[in-house]
Design a protein around this motif. Structure first.
Motif, short mmCIF file in Angstrom:
data_model
loop_
_atom_site.label_atom_id
_atom_site.label_comp_id
_atom_site.label_asym_id
_atom_site.label_seq_id
_atom_site.Cartn_x
_atom_site.Cartn_y
_atom_site.Cartn_z
N CYS A 116 -3.57 6.34 -10.79
CA CYS A 116 -3.47 4.94 -11.22
C CYS A 116 -3.76 4.80 -12.71
O CYS A 116 -3.10 4.02 -13.41
CB CYS A 116 -4.43 4.07 -10.41
N THR A 132 -10.31 -7.55 -12.09
CA THR A 132 -9.22 -7.57 -11.12
C THR A 132 -8.85 -9.01 -10.78
O THR A 132 -9.49 -9.95 -11.25
CB THR A 132 -9.59 -6.78 -9.85
N GLY A 134 6.12 1.33 -8.34
CA GLY A 134 5.36 1.89 -7.22
C GLY A 134 5.87 3.25 -6.81
O GLY A 134 5.09 4.12 -6.42
N THR A 150 -5.88 -2.71 -10.29
CA THR A 150 -5.69 -2.01 -9.01
C THR A 150 -7.04 -1.55 -8.46
O THR A 150 -7.86 -0.98 -9.18
CB THR A 150 -4.76 -0.81 -9.21
N VAL A 206 -5.01 2.41 -2.08
CA VAL A 206 -4.73 1.95 -3.43
C VAL A 206 -4.09 0.57 -3.29
O VAL A 206 -2.92 0.46 -2.92
CB VAL A 206 -3.77 2.90 -4.18
N LEU A 207 -4.87 -0.49 -3.55
CA LEU A 207 -4.34 -1.85 -3.49
C LEU A 207 -3.83 -2.20 -4.88
O LEU A 207 -4.60 -2.47 -5.80
CB LEU A 207 -5.42 -2.83 -3.03
N LYS A 208 -2.51 -2.16 -5.02
CA LYS A 208 -1.89 -2.31 -6.33
C LYS A 208 -1.96 -3.75 -6.83
O LYS A 208 -2.15 -4.68 -6.05
CB LYS A 208 -0.44 -1.83 -6.28
N GLY A 209 -1.82 -3.92 -8.14
CA GLY A 209 -1.85 -5.23 -8.76
C GLY A 209 -2.60 -5.18 -10.07
O GLY A 209 -2.99 -4.10 -10.53
N ARG A 263 -9.72 -9.13 -3.40
CA ARG A 263 -9.02 -7.85 -3.40
C ARG A 263 -9.94 -6.69 -3.03
O ARG A 263 -9.52 -5.73 -2.37
CB ARG A 263 -8.38 -7.60 -4.77
N THR A 317 -9.13 0.00 -11.55
CA THR A 317 -8.38 0.60 -12.65
C THR A 317 -8.32 -0.35 -13.83
O THR A 317 -7.80 -1.47 -13.70
CB THR A 317 -6.95 0.95 -12.20
N THR A 345 -0.66 3.19 -0.34
CA THR A 345 -0.57 2.52 -1.64
C THR A 345 0.14 1.17 -1.51
O THR A 345 1.23 0.97 -2.07
CB THR A 345 0.18 3.41 -2.65
N HIS A 375 1.21 -2.76 -2.05
CA HIS A 375 1.10 -3.92 -2.91
C HIS A 375 0.57 -5.07 -2.05
O HIS A 375 0.42 -4.92 -0.83
CB HIS A 375 2.43 -4.23 -3.60
#
Length: 505
Positions: free
Chosen positions: A466, A202, A441, A416, A410-413, A394, A428, A373, A375
């Protein structure tokens, strides 16, 4: 071809991930349980790295090995000795420190010298011809920007044409978080020792790790008895979440999903969420949106049930629904705030995204029946910090969000992070830079909400959603690259990943 090789290799990686700060103790306990010394483990690490390099670059004759003043450098000395014994030309540059080398690293250096090896200073001139570079400078204990002479060696390695193998982790990348506070090696391949660490998956990992490999160094039996606190989730997990459907199933078995959003002028966001839910197998999807959006949404996707968002219709729809998703294109005016208040009173499983999160940052609450969820920008607003603070750790940011707001985050990027208030955590291992475009998203929200309606738990729905989202984008990238990928392009291939029995292994 490289993307296919990376995906094939990912299927061989373990799904357990260990915090970097736990690795030293884990290594000692594993060695003790199997009657090994730490020097024997170092020799195994060096052997594993040497064998991987020979397999990857069999024609390479001149190896440049960069050694730090720690146990990562000790691995480098072992690699150098093995390469020289095989008749290869080896140039080894080593950094010095204010303290003596750790005992195991000193043994490795002495063995290299006893075998006729030469240790050059870190500022020595590099050979004109180098076929591969082995990065054994800094290990998993790094938590700050590399200082001299490490920074200059990293910069030289990155500017060189030779491919780079990073031992355990690219030097300069923080194993605990995936941040790069200063200069960091950009590796072609990284060999993680014993177990995977979060910083390899990540944060900035994708820009530095290259193709990731893992070698347990013979400690598989010990690791099998331990439970890792973090999971790596990828497309190989989908079959466990999404079994083949019963032949007598009907639409009522797969959830009635209510999707709320799309203020005037933002029909696209809520339409993508609704269609993504249908494409993921939701039984029925009802959209409540601004009345201006009804015609365009129905024209684009007639399988959606679309109506105007009015108070009486919202009450009826909330009663009808099994699962609720709110936020895409919602806006923040009174219309949106009133809808969110009514949704917040429901105890049904739900997902909040986009403007629902911006409103949540203003009026915070904690609830266990919700997935959020964000970002990084939305996460920063929810935590009252800046984006840099979110991205600097993160995993910690996701954990803090889960504790503060409840349910699942869900911390997107890139990489994730999924975290639950109960302490579950996953990273993920899917997705690519083509996903850096508007609407991705919104599609993810629809996928996850549809899986909630198919009776997955909040955490499993978040993980599966995800993975399906990222794996679909990876399949598209293999077909036509990452530049120019649209969120709605995922609808072409999403079916393969929500029907995992169709995936070609």
């Amino acid at each position: 071809m490289r993307n296919q090789a990376i995906e094939a290799n990912a299927r061989s990686l373990p799904h357990s991930v260990w915090p970097a700060q736990a690795m030293a103790q884990l290594e000692r306990e594993a060695a003790d349980s199997l009657g090994l010394t730490l020097y024997e483990l170092m020799q195994r690490a060096g052997q594993a790295s040497y064998e991987l390099a020979r397999r990857l670059w069999p024609q390479a004759q001149h190896w440049l090995i960069l050694c730090g003043h720690g146990n990562n450098g000790g691995d480098g000395y072992v690699i150098a000795r093995l390469a020289q014994a095989a008749g290869l030309q080896v140039t080894l540059l080593a950094c010095t420190g204010n303290k003596p080398l750790p005992e195991e690293a000193a043994q490795a250096r002495d063995s290299w010298l006893a075998a006729g090896g030469v240790v050059h200073a870190a500022d020595a001139a590099w050979p004109e011809s180098v076929d591969i570079i082995v990065d054994a400078l800094l290990g998993t204990g790094l938590n700050r920007a590399p200082a001299a002479p490490y920074a200059s060696l990293i910069t030289q390695a990155n500017a060189h044409a030779a491919p780079v193998l990073a031992v355990d982790i690219p030097s300069g990348l923080v194993a605990a978080s995936g941040t790069a506070p200063g200069a960091a090696i950009v590796a072609d391949h990284t060999l993680s020792m014993i177990a995977l660490k979060p910083g390899q998956l990540t944060g900035k990992a994708r820009a530095h790790v290259g193709q990731l490999h893992c070698h347990a160094l013979g400690l598989e039996r010990f690791l099998a008895g331990e439970t890792a606190p973090i999971r790596r989730v990828d497309a190989t997990n989908l079959a466990g979440w999404l079994p083949v459907r019963n032949a007598t199933a009907h639409k009522g078995d797969f959830g009635k999903l209510l999707v709320i959003g799309g203020d005037s002028g933002t029909a696209g966001a809520i339409r993508m969420t609704g269609e993504a839910a249908l494409r993921t197998g939701a039984g029925l999807v009802r959209v409540l949106t601004h009345e201006d959006n009804i015609g365009p949404i129905l024209t684009a996707r007639p399988e959606l049930m679309v109506d105007a968002l009015h108070a009486d219709r919202l009450d009826q729809a909330l009663e009808w629904a099994d699962v609720i998703a709110i936020g895409p294109g919602l806006g923040q005016r009174d219309w949106a705030q009133n809808a969110l208040k009514k949704v917040a009173a429901s105890k049904k499983p739900m997902l909040w995204d986009a403007d629902a999160l911006n409103l949540l940052a203003i009026n915070a609450d904690n609830r266990q029946n919700r997935i959020i969820t964000p970002h990084p920008g939305e996460a920063a607003r929810l935590l009252g910090v800046n984006i840099h603070e979110v991205e600097s750790d993160r995993l910690q940011a996701a954990q803090t969000l889960a504790k503060r707001y409840g349910g699942v985050v869900v911390l997107k990027g890139a990489g994730t992070v999924i975290a639950s208030a109960a302490g579950e955590m996953a990273i993920t291992d899917a997705g690519n830079a083509g996903m850096a475009t508007g609407g991705m998203g919104d599609v993810l929200s629809g996928i996850i909400a549809a899986l909630l309606g198919q009776k997955l738990s909040l955490f499993d729905a978040a993980c599966a959603g995800c993975v399906a989202h990222g794996a679909t984008a990876d399949a598209l990238a293999r077909q036509r690259g990452t530049r120019g990928m649209l969120a709605t392009d995922l609808f072409e291939l999403l079916w393969q990943f929500v029907n995992p029995e169709m995936i070609q292994q």
